[in-house]
Scaffold this motif. Structure first.
Motif, PDB file in Angstrom:
ATOM      1  N   LEU A 398       0.832  -1.199   0.000  1.00  0.00           N
ATOM      2  CA  LEU A 398       0.000   0.000   0.000  1.00  0.00           C
ATOM      3  C   LEU A 398       0.867   1.249   0.000  1.00  0.00           C
ATOM      4  O   LEU A 398       0.589   2.218  -0.729  1.00  0.00           O
ATOM      5  CB  LEU A 398      -0.927  -0.013   1.220  1.00  0.00           C
ATOM      6  N   ALA A 399       1.935   1.247   0.803  1.00  0.00           N
ATOM      7  CA  ALA A 399       2.834   2.400   0.848  1.00  0.00           C
ATOM      8  C   ALA A 399       3.462   2.637  -0.523  1.00  0.00           C
ATOM      9  O   ALA A 399       3.574   3.791  -0.978  1.00  0.00           O
ATOM     10  CB  ALA A 399       3.908   2.175   1.900  1.00  0.00           C
ATOM     11  N   ALA A 400       3.872   1.567  -1.208  1.00  0.00           N
ATOM     12  CA  ALA A 400       4.482   1.713  -2.533  1.00  0.00           C
ATOM     13  C   ALA A 400       3.491   2.292  -3.538  1.00  0.00           C
ATOM     14  O   ALA A 400       3.838   3.156  -4.352  1.00  0.00           O
ATOM     15  CB  ALA A 400       5.006   0.360  -3.018  1.00  0.00           C
ATOM     16  N   LEU A 401       2.244   1.848  -3.495  1.00  0.00           N
ATOM     17  CA  LEU A 401       1.234   2.367  -4.424  1.00  0.00           C
ATOM     18  C   LEU A 401       0.949   3.840  -4.158  1.00  0.00           C
ATOM     19  O   LEU A 401       0.756   4.633  -5.090  1.00  0.00           O
ATOM     20  CB  LEU A 401      -0.055   1.551  -4.303  1.00  0.00           C
ATOM     21  N   ILE A 402       0.929   4.230  -2.884  1.00  0.00           N
ATOM     22  CA  ILE A 402       0.711   5.644  -2.558  1.00  0.00           C
ATOM     23  C   ILE A 402       1.890   6.481  -3.036  1.00  0.00           C
ATOM     24  O   ILE A 402       1.733   7.657  -3.379  1.00  0.00           O
ATOM     25  CB  ILE A 402       0.487   5.804  -1.041  1.00  0.00           C
ATOM     26  N   ALA A 403       3.080   5.857  -3.095  1.00  0.00           N
ATOM     27  CA  ALA A 403       4.262   6.563  -3.590  1.00  0.00           C
ATOM     28  C   ALA A 403       4.356   6.540  -5.115  1.00  0.00           C
ATOM     29  O   ALA A 403       5.318   7.041  -5.685  1.00  0.00           O
ATOM     30  CB  ALA A 403       5.525   5.956  -2.986  1.00  0.00           C
ATOM     31  N   GLY A 404       3.378   5.931  -5.770  1.00  0.00           N
ATOM     32  CA  GLY A 404       3.382   5.898  -7.229  1.00  0.00           C
ATOM     33  C   GLY A 404       4.156   4.748  -7.817  1.00  0.00           C
ATOM     34  O   GLY A 404       4.443   4.732  -9.013  1.00  0.00           O
ATOM     35  N   ASP A 419      -4.326  12.591  -9.752  1.00  0.00           N
ATOM     36  CA  ASP A 419      -4.442  11.138  -9.747  1.00  0.00           C
ATOM     37  C   ASP A 419      -3.100  10.572 -10.196  1.00  0.00           C
ATOM     38  O   ASP A 419      -2.618  10.870 -11.287  1.00  0.00           O
ATOM     39  CB  ASP A 419      -5.557  10.705 -10.714  1.00  0.00           C
ATOM     40  N   LEU A 420      -2.478   9.734  -9.351  1.00  0.00           N
ATOM     41  CA  LEU A 420      -1.149   9.220  -9.674  1.00  0.00           C
ATOM     42  C   LEU A 420      -1.133   8.431 -10.978  1.00  0.00           C
ATOM     43  O   LEU A 420      -0.100   8.345 -11.636  1.00  0.00           O
ATOM     44  CB  LEU A 420      -0.625   8.341  -8.531  1.00  0.00           C
ATOM     45  N   ALA A 421      -2.264   7.835 -11.353  1.00  0.00           N
ATOM     46  CA  ALA A 421      -2.310   7.047 -12.583  1.00  0.00           C
ATOM     47  C   ALA A 421      -2.056   7.915 -13.810  1.00  0.00           C
ATOM     48  O   ALA A 421      -1.642   7.417 -14.855  1.00  0.00           O
ATOM     49  CB  ALA A 421      -3.650   6.340 -12.713  1.00  0.00           C
ATOM     50  N   GLY A 422      -2.301   9.213 -13.700  1.00  0.00           N
ATOM     51  CA  GLY A 422      -2.110  10.103 -14.840  1.00  0.00           C
ATOM     52  C   GLY A 422      -0.761  10.785 -14.872  1.00  0.00           C
ATOM     53  O   GLY A 422      -0.519  11.629 -15.728  1.00  0.00           O
ATOM     54  N   LEU A 423       0.138  10.429 -13.939  1.00  0.00           N
ATOM     55  CA  LEU A 423       1.443  11.069 -13.871  1.00  0.00           C
ATOM     56  C   LEU A 423       2.540  10.097 -14.278  1.00  0.00           C
ATOM     57  O   LEU A 423       2.416   8.893 -14.096  1.00  0.00           O
ATOM     58  CB  LEU A 423       1.724  11.561 -12.447  1.00  0.00           C
ATOM     59  N   ASP A 424       3.615  10.639 -14.840  1.00  0.00           N
ATOM     60  CA  ASP A 424       4.783   9.799 -15.100  1.00  0.00           C
ATOM     61  C   ASP A 424       5.611   9.709 -13.826  1.00  0.00           C
ATOM     62  O   ASP A 424       5.264  10.249 -12.789  1.00  0.00           O
ATOM     63  CB  ASP A 424       5.605  10.351 -16.273  1.00  0.00           C
ATOM     64  N   GLU A 425       6.747   9.007 -13.925  1.00  0.00           N
ATOM     65  CA  GLU A 425       7.597   8.811 -12.746  1.00  0.00           C
ATOM     66  C   GLU A 425       8.069  10.140 -12.181  1.00  0.00           C
ATOM     67  O   GLU A 425       8.149  10.325 -10.971  1.00  0.00           O
ATOM     68  CB  GLU A 425       8.798   7.934 -13.114  1.00  0.00           C
ATOM     69  N   ALA A 426       8.395  11.094 -13.062  1.00  0.00           N
ATOM     70  CA  ALA A 426       8.879  12.386 -12.603  1.00  0.00           C
ATOM     71  C   ALA A 426       7.802  13.128 -11.821  1.00  0.00           C
ATOM     72  O   ALA A 426       8.060  13.708 -10.766  1.00  0.00           O
ATOM     73  CB  ALA A 426       9.336  13.227 -13.798  1.00  0.00           C
TER      74      ALA A 426
END
Length: 595
Positions: A398-404, A419-426
């Motif tokens: 869960l912590a990893a998913l919250i961190a993207g 929404d993290l799903a719409g962001l790249d790694e940066a």
């Protein structure tokens, strides 16, 4: 939010084919044309000069049997000595140049592999496991480095010498050359039997070593949990099982190589017998001189040393080849387009964002049961939440998913309006910083180590970040201050100081949300209390999520969420959950009694 891509990435990092690895080496050799040309020239010259004395020996024999003058014999003798000396010099220079060229190629390959690993999506690194990643940028680099220093120069130089010596045999008499070439089918059959079977075996051995490394790393990283749940025997059994597998594969490799040596010896016997028989026939028919017939077996015997060197270093060369394909394979892994960047909307208010988790369900590839099921959580801007639960409850996932890191199958993670799903790694890294137990100090000036998080930070800002996490006192006492070399080959730092450097990077990164997973795992040691204070200082004013492996961490959070089998079963403050008398209360009583 759309479901995750149904295509499942391989569970290990990519391994290149032999052709791809050879292509990479050739391409990089072309980038150093003068060094490559000098290496080839000196290698060929050294091999030719080593063969020349044997060719001159035929002149000596013919001169003696034909009653030649002493001056001619003396001249040939001087040429033989000069050729031997020059050949030794050329061979030494060739070995040096091969090592230098190999070192340059290794440096480029190592830098490329590390850059590729750093450029991978975090979810990919988590998927393949740190054992596979570390074995490639660690063990495989070490194996290839050793091979470049020893096996690769030997195999390359010996291979050139074999070609030159074979040409020398044909130079004596083409019929004697053909007799010696009669051994080639036997050599070819031996190699044809060995090569297709050996390369996969060596790759299997390297993969087993990666699995062993993963077992060791997993056990050491979770040592507190292993001890708390009395899992020492299970972890020890797994490490032992993987170690025995590595040992068994090593025995198989050695046994397999021994069978190859036997086939090579048979080929040598066939070639030597053919040369002696054909030479005798030519001499009886007066079709060749005694010098030529005498020199031919010696020339063929001259092949034994390089062929033996190739055989006895081929084991190391094969290991190097397997490591080369694994490292070149890493270069082909997909990477993020950007490693650093900024989100389009700056944080508001005190520099913090709220965190919202809605209906999150997540499963790892090739598993039937979800690790997390319909998780709903919220952390207000600037607040803190501790995740508590038994091993396997899903806290770190869960912590990893919250961190993207990773994408849930259903549900969403929002950092403020994003929404993290719409962001790249940066974009994810600009919003969320994650800190685990696996902190690392890179070799170099302390200032450079800290500027990994903030390249444009001034020296004053670096010192302020160190003071924030309680590291200012020892940092100011360093011999050269921020310019002091730390890490390997530099100033020795203890585990508390290393953790403080990681926390100082966290301060410099200025991400509005912070995820801490076992970041103060040294609690219970001398610097535990100091680290706890440093964490609170580094996270001040930010939204913080703790994965609490000790309940003292949970007590410091505003709220606590208890996970069990991937679900949130309790949520509240420490006092509320203790009064509730549920799972957290039982964990609290067990922890207090154990303390």
């Amino acid at each position: 939010m759309s479901t995750a891509d149904t295509r499942v990435a391989p569970a290990t990092l990519r391994t290149a084919t032999g052709g791809e690895a050879a292509g990479w080496v050739a391409a990089h050799c072309r980038r150093a044309p003068w060094l490559t040309a000098a290496t080839l020239l000196t290698t060929v010259a050294g091999a030719a000069l080593q063969v020349l004395p044997v060719l001159l020996l035929s002149r000596v024999v013919d001169g003696v049997t034909g009653g030649g003058s002493r001056s001619v014999l003396l001249t040939v003798g001087v040429l033989m000595v000069a050729a031997a000396l020059l050949g030794a010099v050329a061979t030494a220079v060739s070995t040096y140049l091969i090592g230098r060229l190999g070192a340059e190629l290794l440096a480029r390959l190592r830098e490329g592999a590390v850059r590729a690993v750093l450029g991978m999506p975090s979810a990919r690194v988590e998927q393949v496991g740190r054992g596979d990643v570390l074995s490639r940028v660690g063990d495989d680099v070490a194996v290839l480095s050793k091979g470049i220093r020893s096996a690769v120069p030997t195999v390359f130089s010996a291979g050139v010498l074999v070609v030159i010596a074979t040409a020398g045999m044909f130079g004596l008499d083409w019929r004697l050359g053909l007799a010696g070439a009669g051994a080639l089918p036997a050599y070819g059959l031996a190699l044809r039997w060995y090569l297709p079977r050996s390369a996969p075996l060596y790759r299997k051995q390297r993969a087993a070593q990666a699995d062993r490394a993963q077992a060791l790393i997993s056990g050491l990283n979770g040592i507190d949990t292993v001890r708390a749940f009395r899992m020492e025997d299970a972890v020890r059994e797994k490490v032992t099982r993987e170690s025995w597998r590595v040992r068994d594969l090593g025995v198989d490799v050695f046994r397999f190589f021994g069978r190859f040596v036997g086939r090579e010896n048979r080929a040598e016997f066939i070639g030597l017998v053919l040369i002696v028989v054909v030479g005798y026939a030519l001499l009886e028919a007066d079709a060749a001189s005694l010098g030529e017939v005498s020199a031919a077996p010696l020339m063929f015997h001259r092949l034994f040393t390089p062929l033996g060197a190739i055989m006895f270093t081929f084991d190391e060369a094969q290991k190097s080849g397997a490591s080369l394909t694994r490292l070149v394979g890493v270069l082909g892994e997909p990477a993020e387009d950007r490693l650093v960047g900024e989100v389009s909307v700056a944080p508001t208010g005190a520099g913090a964002y709220p965190v919202t988790v809605e209906g999150l369900t997540f499963s790892y590839p090739d598993t039937e049961e979800p690790v997390l099921r319909e998780v709903n959580l919220s952390v207000p801007a600037g607040g803190s939440l501790a995740l508590v639960g038994a091993t396997g409850a899903g806290k770190s996932t869960l912590a990893a998913l919250i961190a993207g890191i990773g994408t849930p199958q259903t549900g969403a993670v929002r950092i403020g309006p994003h929404d993290l799903a719409g962001l790249d790694e940066a974009g994810a890294r600009a919003l969320v910083s994650i800190l685990t137990q696996e902190t690392h100090v890179f070799s170099g000036p302390l200032a450079d180590d800290l500027r990994l998080a903030a390249p444009g930070a001034s020296d004053a800002e670096l010192m302020e970040a160190l003071r924030t996490v309680g590291a200012g006192e020892w940092a100011e006492l360093l011999p050269d201050g921020l310019n002091t070399t730390v890490g390997e080959g530099g100033e020795r730092l203890d585990v508390t100081e290393v953790a403080q450097i990681a926390l100082a990077r966290l301060v410099l990164g200025r991400a509005p949300v912070v995820v801490l997973d076992e970041s103060t795992a040294e609690a219970g040691s001398e610097g535990a209390a100091e680290l706890e204070r440093a964490v609170l200082a580094a996270c001040s004013g930010r939204t913080t999520l703790f994965v609490a492996h000790r309940l003292t961490q949970a007590m410091a959070a505003d709220r606590i969420a208890v996970l069990s089998a991937g679900r949130v079963v309790e949520e509240g403050t420490h006092g509320e959950l203790v009064a509730l008398g549920g799972q957290y209360a039982r964990l609290w009583r067990a922890w207090r009694e154990g303390s």
